[in-house]
Design a protein around this motif. Structure first.
Motif, PDB file in Angstrom:
ATOM      1  N   GLN A   6       0.833  -1.203   0.000  1.00 59.09           N
ATOM      2  CA  GLN A   6       0.000   0.000   0.000  1.00 59.09           C
ATOM      3  C   GLN A   6       0.871   1.258   0.000  1.00 59.09           C
ATOM      4  N   VAL A   7       0.343   2.328  -0.533  1.00 59.51           N
ATOM      5  CA  VAL A   7       1.034   3.616  -0.538  1.00 59.51           C
ATOM      6  C   VAL A   7       0.237   4.603   0.320  1.00 59.51           C
ATOM      7  N   VAL A  21       5.730   3.573   1.092  1.00 61.86           N
ATOM      8  CA  VAL A  21       5.360   2.312   0.461  1.00 61.86           C
ATOM      9  C   VAL A  21       5.513   1.221   1.518  1.00 61.86           C
ATOM     10  N   ILE A  22       4.411   0.665   1.989  1.00 58.69           N
ATOM     11  CA  ILE A  22       4.432  -0.255   3.118  1.00 58.69           C
ATOM     12  C   ILE A  22       5.145  -1.555   2.752  1.00 58.69           C
ATOM     13  N   TRP A  29       2.226  -0.963  14.292  1.00 60.89           N
ATOM     14  CA  TRP A  29       3.086  -0.152  13.445  1.00 60.89           C
ATOM     15  C   TRP A  29       3.065  -0.644  12.011  1.00 60.89           C
ATOM     16  N   LEU A  30       3.180   0.289  11.073  1.00 56.82           N
ATOM     17  CA  LEU A  30       3.461  -0.009   9.680  1.00 56.82           C
ATOM     18  C   LEU A  30       4.824   0.592   9.356  1.00 56.82           C
ATOM     19  N   ALA A  77      -4.386   7.489   4.100  1.00 61.98           N
ATOM     20  CA  ALA A  77      -4.349   6.070   3.768  1.00 61.98           C
ATOM     21  C   ALA A  77      -4.975   5.866   2.393  1.00 61.98           C
ATOM     22  N   PRO A  78      -4.829   4.681   1.812  1.00 59.91           N
ATOM     23  CA  PRO A  78      -5.498   4.420   0.532  1.00 59.91           C
ATOM     24  C   PRO A  78      -7.003   4.653   0.587  1.00 59.91           C
ATOM     25  N   SER A  79      -7.580   4.501   1.766  1.00 59.41           N
ATOM     26  CA  SER A  79      -9.024   4.687   1.916  1.00 59.41           C
ATOM     27  C   SER A  79      -9.403   6.117   2.284  1.00 59.41           C
ATOM     28  N   GLY A  80      -8.402   6.968   2.525  1.00 61.67           N
ATOM     29  CA  GLY A  80      -8.686   8.352   2.878  1.00 61.67           C
ATOM     30  C   GLY A  80      -7.896   8.803   4.091  1.00 61.67           C
TER      31      GLY A  80
END
Length: 314
Positions: A6-7, A21-22, A29-30, A77-80
């Motif tokens: 994910q970015v 970039v995960i 944590w990520l 996040a990718p979702s907002g």
């Protein structure tokens, strides 16, 4: 869904600060590769200073330094956008934790203490000490890959004791049947929250039990029970742990009232409240679908608190 690949974006006043970039998810944590954007050069000193203060464990100064990051930047996040985040950037690496809801208090409230980001620090025994009781074998083995989270989600003491009140106070610990129902209620309440809040509860519970791990409590005999020869029956390691759990379950006023007064602890030696040790584990499994496999910052096994057992110091 996994996070790898994910970015996540960091923005400041609609300007791109950078992308992450995960590459690894180590809840909460990520971690990933940081790709600086046009706006990073301006804010880079903020991250350098915040990381230096964190590594120096100057938490009061860190709070002020990081607040400027939190106030001026947003994590997407990718979702907002997310509501809250704690981000570290070092060279081409970034690691962060986040929340979809505003933190109940300031992100680090709940006691940094002089030793680290949580009240009292990590404890003298470190995160992997197994204690002496038979239950020590049930704790995750660090050699098997489990590890104490270096910065687990924070739950304030106030919130912890509010949740403990769900049990019903001292009346709840008087009978096994009543306490079993009380623990079921607490598990249900915890499972209605986030995984992070469940972890925070587990951390506070471990710390509360660790603080009760004291010689003046552990050397008390089991109330109302004698050995065959009529001499007082000493508490076993497990029995002492379960008695401490009973004190915690009785509530904040009872818990705080036993320190310096072993006679107030004595009645709880006749109560076994082992079930309290598992409520967060069961709630965590309900929420995440995975078993609890974590080491808490504080070891709560009997005789693991060297400050409470000076005679055991090497």
């Amino acid at each position: 869904m996994g996070f790898e690949g994910q970015v996540w974006r960091l923005v400041r006043r609609e300007e791109e600060v950078g992308e992450i970039v995960i590459e690894e998810a180590d809840f909460p944590w990520l971690r990933g590769r940081f790709v600086p954007g046009p706006g990073f050069a301006v804010v880079r000193p903020l991250f350098v200073r915040a990381l230096a203060l964190s590594e120096a464990e100057d938490w009061e100064a860190f709070d002020g330094a990081y607040q400027e990051i939190a106030d001026t930047m947003s994590m997407v996040a990718p979702s907002g956008p997310v509501a809250e985040f704690l981000l570290h950037v070092q060279d081409d690496q970034a690691w962060f934790r986040w929340s979809d809801e505003p933190f109940e208090d300031e992100p680090f409230e709940g006691g940094r203490g002089e030793d680290g980001p949580f009240e009292g620090g990590r404890g003298e025994d470190g995160p992997f000490e197994g204690g002496r009781g038979d239950r020590a074998a049930d704790r995750p083995d660090p050699s098997a890959g489990a590890a104490a989270d270096l910065d687990p989600p924070v739950m304030t003491w106030e919130r912890f004791w509010q949740l403990i009140e769900v049990l019903g106070g001292e009346d709840a610990v008087r009978t096994c049947e009543r306490f079993e129902k009380a623990c079921a209620r607490l598990t249900e309440v915890l499972a209605g929250g986030s995984a992070g809040s469940i972890i925070g509860f587990g951390e506070r519970l471990a710390e509360a039990l660790h603080r009760l791990d004291r010689q003046d409590f552990g050397t008390l005999p089991v109330l109302g029970t004698e050995e065959c020869g009529g001499s007082p029956l000493p508490q076993s390691d497990d029995g002492f742990l379960y008695a401490r759990a009973a004190v915690v379950a009785a509530g904040r006023r009872t818990y705080e009232g036993v320190f310096g007064h072993p006679e107030r602890f004595a009645p709880f030696t006749a109560h076994g409240c082992e079930l309290l040790l598992h409520v967060h584990e069961e709630a965590f499994e309900q929420v995440t679908g995975t078993a609890w496999d974590r080491l808490t910052r504080y070891d709560y096994e009997s005789c693991s608190n060297e400050d409470g057992w000076p005679a055991l110091r090497g």
